[in-house]
Design a protein around this motif. Structure first.
Motif, PDB file in Angstrom:
ATOM      1  N   GLN A 122       0.825  -1.201   0.000  1.00 25.25           N
ATOM      2  CA  GLN A 122       0.000   0.000   0.000  1.00 25.25           C
ATOM      3  C   GLN A 122       0.860   1.252   0.000  1.00 25.25           C
ATOM      4  OE1 GLN A 122      -2.487  -0.360   3.444  1.00 25.25           O
ATOM      5  NE2 GLN A 122      -0.805  -0.297   4.884  1.00 25.25           N
ATOM      6  N   GLY A 123       0.242   2.344  -0.441  1.00 29.82           N
ATOM      7  CA  GLY A 123       0.932   3.616  -0.485  1.00 29.82           C
ATOM      8  C   GLY A 123       0.300   4.530  -1.516  1.00 29.82           C
ATOM      9  N   VAL A 124       0.867   5.721  -1.669  1.00 26.75           N
ATOM     10  CA  VAL A 124       0.405   6.667  -2.683  1.00 26.75           C
ATOM     11  C   VAL A 124       1.120   6.331  -3.988  1.00 26.75           C
ATOM     12  CG1 VAL A 124       0.286   9.089  -3.373  1.00 26.75           C
ATOM     13  CG2 VAL A 124      -0.056   8.438  -0.967  1.00 26.75           C
ATOM     14  N   VAL A 125       0.354   6.151  -5.038  1.00 27.78           N
ATOM     15  CA  VAL A 125       0.887   5.614  -6.288  1.00 27.78           C
ATOM     16  C   VAL A 125       1.781   6.611  -7.004  1.00 27.78           C
ATOM     17  CG1 VAL A 125       0.282   4.798  -8.594  1.00 27.78           C
ATOM     18  CG2 VAL A 125      -1.029   4.026  -6.613  1.00 27.78           C
ATOM     19  N   ASP A 126       2.963   6.128  -7.363  1.00 27.57           N
ATOM     20  CA  ASP A 126       3.871   6.813  -8.279  1.00 27.57           C
ATOM     21  C   ASP A 126       3.829   6.003  -9.581  1.00 27.57           C
ATOM     22  OD1 ASP A 126       5.815   8.292  -9.512  1.00 27.57           O
ATOM     23  OD2 ASP A 126       7.477   7.433  -8.376  1.00 27.57           O
ATOM     24  N   PRO A 127       3.080   6.427 -10.578  1.00 29.32           N
ATOM     25  CA  PRO A 127       2.728   5.541 -11.694  1.00 29.32           C
ATOM     26  C   PRO A 127       3.865   5.255 -12.660  1.00 29.32           C
ATOM     27  CG  PRO A 127       1.957   7.742 -12.150  1.00 29.32           C
ATOM     28  CD  PRO A 127       2.506   7.768 -10.739  1.00 29.32           C
ATOM     29  N   ALA A 128       3.638   4.202 -13.435  1.00 27.36           N
ATOM     30  CA  ALA A 128       4.531   3.903 -14.553  1.00 27.36           C
ATOM     31  C   ALA A 128       4.457   5.040 -15.569  1.00 27.36           C
ATOM     32  CB  ALA A 128       4.132   2.579 -15.187  1.00 27.36           C
ATOM     33  N   ASP A 129       5.517   5.192 -16.359  1.00 23.67           N
ATOM     34  CA  ASP A 129       5.596   6.318 -17.292  1.00 23.67           C
ATOM     35  C   ASP A 129       4.709   6.151 -18.517  1.00 23.67           C
ATOM     36  OD1 ASP A 129       7.463   7.584 -15.688  1.00 23.67           O
ATOM     37  OD2 ASP A 129       9.158   6.615 -16.676  1.00 23.67           O
ATOM     38  N   VAL A 130       4.452   4.902 -18.902  1.00 19.69           N
ATOM     39  CA  VAL A 130       3.754   4.646 -20.160  1.00 19.69           C
ATOM     40  C   VAL A 130       2.476   3.856 -19.896  1.00 19.69           C
ATOM     41  CG1 VAL A 130       3.937   3.602 -22.440  1.00 19.69           C
ATOM     42  CG2 VAL A 130       5.953   4.636 -21.382  1.00 19.69           C
ATOM     43  N   LEU A 131       1.394   4.278 -20.521  1.00 18.48           N
ATOM     44  CA  LEU A 131       0.133   3.571 -20.414  1.00 18.48           C
ATOM     45  C   LEU A 131       0.157   2.332 -21.297  1.00 18.48           C
ATOM     46  CD1 LEU A 131      -2.844   3.308 -19.543  1.00 18.48           C
ATOM     47  CD2 LEU A 131      -3.440   4.822 -21.449  1.00 18.48           C
ATOM     48  N   ASP A 132      -0.214   1.198 -20.730  1.00 14.97           N
ATOM     49  CA  ASP A 132      -0.289  -0.058 -21.480  1.00 14.97           C
ATOM     50  C   ASP A 132      -1.697  -0.166 -22.067  1.00 14.97           C
ATOM     51  OD1 ASP A 132      -0.400  -2.681 -22.389  1.00 14.97           O
ATOM     52  OD2 ASP A 132       0.841  -3.445 -20.751  1.00 14.97           O
ATOM     53  N   HIS A 133      -1.796  -0.059 -23.378  1.00 17.03           N
ATOM     54  CA  HIS A 133      -3.105  -0.038 -24.025  1.00 17.03           C
ATOM     55  C   HIS A 133      -3.746  -1.421 -24.104  1.00 17.03           C
ATOM     56  CE1 HIS A 133      -3.064   4.202 -25.119  1.00 17.03           C
ATOM     57  NE2 HIS A 133      -1.778   4.061 -25.434  1.00 17.03           N
ATOM     58  N   ARG A 134      -3.047  -2.445 -23.659  1.00 19.76           N
ATOM     59  CA  ARG A 134      -3.676  -3.767 -23.572  1.00 19.76           C
ATOM     60  C   ARG A 134      -4.603  -3.879 -22.370  1.00 19.76           C
ATOM     61  NH1 ARG A 134       1.085  -7.720 -22.923  1.00 19.76           N
ATOM     62  NH2 ARG A 134       1.640  -6.023 -21.490  1.00 19.76           N
ATOM     63  N   VAL A 135      -4.498  -2.908 -21.451  1.00 24.09           N
ATOM     64  CA  VAL A 135      -5.272  -2.945 -20.203  1.00 24.09           C
ATOM     65  C   VAL A 135      -6.415  -1.949 -20.287  1.00 24.09           C
ATOM     66  CG1 VAL A 135      -5.218  -2.565 -17.718  1.00 24.09           C
ATOM     67  CG2 VAL A 135      -3.281  -3.673 -18.864  1.00 24.09           C
ATOM     68  N   ALA A 136      -7.606  -2.401 -19.897  1.00 28.00           N
ATOM     69  CA  ALA A 136      -8.783  -1.538 -19.913  1.00 28.00           C
ATOM     70  C   ALA A 136      -9.806  -2.068 -18.914  1.00 28.00           C
ATOM     71  CB  ALA A 136      -9.395  -1.479 -21.316  1.00 28.00           C
ATOM     72  N   ARG A 137     -10.796  -1.245 -18.625  1.00 26.68           N
ATOM     73  CA  ARG A 137     -11.901  -1.697 -17.795  1.00 26.68           C
ATOM     74  C   ARG A 137     -12.648  -2.793 -18.537  1.00 26.68           C
ATOM     75  NH1 ARG A 137     -14.243   2.443 -14.667  1.00 26.68           N
ATOM     76  NH2 ARG A 137     -16.086   1.124 -14.493  1.00 26.68           N
ATOM     77  N   ALA A 138     -12.934  -3.877 -17.844  1.00 25.65           N
ATOM     78  CA  ALA A 138     -13.676  -4.979 -18.447  1.00 25.65           C
ATOM     79  C   ALA A 138     -15.146  -4.609 -18.590  1.00 25.65           C
ATOM     80  CB  ALA A 138     -13.525  -6.235 -17.599  1.00 25.65           C
ATOM     81  N   ASN A 139     -15.814  -5.266 -19.546  1.00 23.57           N
ATOM     82  CA  ASN A 139     -17.246  -5.045 -19.734  1.00 23.57           C
ATOM     83  C   ASN A 139     -17.997  -6.367 -19.543  1.00 23.57           C
ATOM     84  OD1 ASN A 139     -17.127  -6.534 -22.235  1.00 23.57           O
ATOM     85  ND2 ASN A 139     -16.305  -4.689 -23.212  1.00 23.57           N
ATOM     86  N   ALA A 140     -19.296  -6.321 -19.741  1.00 28.83           N
ATOM     87  CA  ALA A 140     -20.127  -7.508 -19.495  1.00 28.83           C
ATOM     88  C   ALA A 140     -19.703  -8.689 -20.365  1.00 28.83           C
ATOM     89  CB  ALA A 140     -21.596  -7.161 -19.738  1.00 28.83           C
ATOM     90  N   HIS A 141     -19.244  -8.411 -21.573  1.00 32.08           N
ATOM     91  CA  HIS A 141     -18.821  -9.495 -22.464  1.00 32.08           C
ATOM     92  C   HIS A 141     -17.560 -10.197 -21.968  1.00 32.08           C
ATOM     93  CE1 HIS A 141     -21.853  -8.365 -25.385  1.00 32.08           C
ATOM     94  NE2 HIS A 141     -21.414  -7.121 -25.380  1.00 32.08           N
ATOM     95  N   ASP A 142     -16.781  -9.494 -21.132  1.00 31.59           N
ATOM     96  CA  ASP A 142     -15.543 -10.077 -20.612  1.00 31.59           C
ATOM     97  C   ASP A 142     -15.770 -10.957 -19.390  1.00 31.59           C
ATOM     98  OD1 ASP A 142     -13.893  -8.672 -22.478  1.00 31.59           O
ATOM     99  OD2 ASP A 142     -14.041  -6.879 -21.236  1.00 31.59           O
ATOM    100  N   MET A 143     -16.927 -10.828 -18.752  1.00 27.59           N
ATOM    101  CA  MET A 143     -17.114 -11.468 -17.452  1.00 27.59           C
ATOM    102  C   MET A 143     -17.020 -12.994 -17.489  1.00 27.59           C
ATOM    103  SD  MET A 143     -17.003  -9.271 -15.187  1.00 27.59           S
ATOM    104  CE  MET A 143     -17.330 -10.438 -13.858  1.00 27.59           C
TER     105      MET A 143
END
Length: 244
Positions: A122-143
């Motif tokens: 746990q802690g305050v996030v220091d994020p990665a520099d680059v967004l990974d476009h393979r990652v996204a919020r899942a939807n109902a079709h992904d469940m």
């Protein structure tokens, strides 16, 4: 004389006070959500709640948690009695729980055996520099794929429970490669900020990529992330500002 009664909404304020007493960060909203998803019992001395437990039944297993006893009431076997009530309510199912090192001996006396580890960062996030476009919020079709991945990792299914968590505000994230889900995690508001986990992934590299991407979306926020140490995230998460 201590009595044991079903946990209801009228006990939420007292339960919240008990969790504050032991230094747990749960909000009363967290207690309300957990109770809505399961059942529980309260130990009362007169009109005063002095102990709590919650449990959740699934198709092939059950889980329990939020076992708390008032500091002034310890040493009377209240915690053990609460656990026994949960075991009776979930009779016929294997029961899983998360326990601290200090509590292991007590649970072993009730028949529990250690079957794995969970590390909490746990802690305050220091994020990665680059967004990974393979990652996204899942939807109902992904469940359906997420439920299958989750069951394979646990050895028992909890599809309806995952759906209920999402209905109560949890956000599912997934990493897709070639159109197929390779990793997923749930993220929700709880305690001091956001709680992520568990992360379920095919390998440690994929788990790390998912963790970095979720962190990117929560830059500057307090995040707690629960993970299986076998995923090898102990080197990744400190780089994101999360410590044990």
């Amino acid at each position: 004389m201590v009595q044991y009664i079903p946990f209801s909404d009228m006990h939420l304020l007292a339960a919240h006070a008990l969790s504050q007493q032991v230094g747990w960060p749960h909000r009363i909203e967290d207690w309300r959500q957990m109770l809505a998803l399961g059942q529980g019992a309260v130990a009362v001395d007169g009109d005063t709640p002095v102990g709590t437990i919650l449990w959740w039944r699934h198709a092939d297993a059950a889980t329990l948690g939020m076992v708390i006893v008032d500091g002034a009431a310890r040493g009377q076997g209240i915690g053990a009695m609460l656990v026994k009530r949960a075991l009776k309510a979930t009779e016929g199912l294997p029961v899983f729980l998360y326990a601290t090192d200090m509590a292991l001996r007590g649970y072993a006396a009730l028949g529990f055996v250690e079957c794995g580890l969970v590390h909490q960062f746990q802690g305050v996030v220091d994020p990665a520099d680059v967004l990974d476009h393979r990652v996204a919020r899942a939807n109902a079709h992904d469940m359906p794929s997420i439920v299958t991945l989750d069951e394979a990792a646990r050895g028992w299914g909890r599809g309806p429970f995952l759906g209920a968590l999402i209905d109560h505000g949890a956000r599912p994230w997934c990493l897709k490669d070639g159109g197929r889900i390779q990793a997923y995690a749930l993220e929700r508001r709880a305690g001091r900020g956001r709680v992520v986990g568990p992360i379920v992934a095919k390998d440690s590299d994929t788990a790390g990529d998912l963790a970095r991407a979720i962190a990117w979306h929560h830059a500057g926020q307090f995040v707690r992330l629960d993970t299986d140490p076998e995923l090898g995230l102990s080197e990744v998460l400190p780089d994101l500002g999360l410590g044990v």
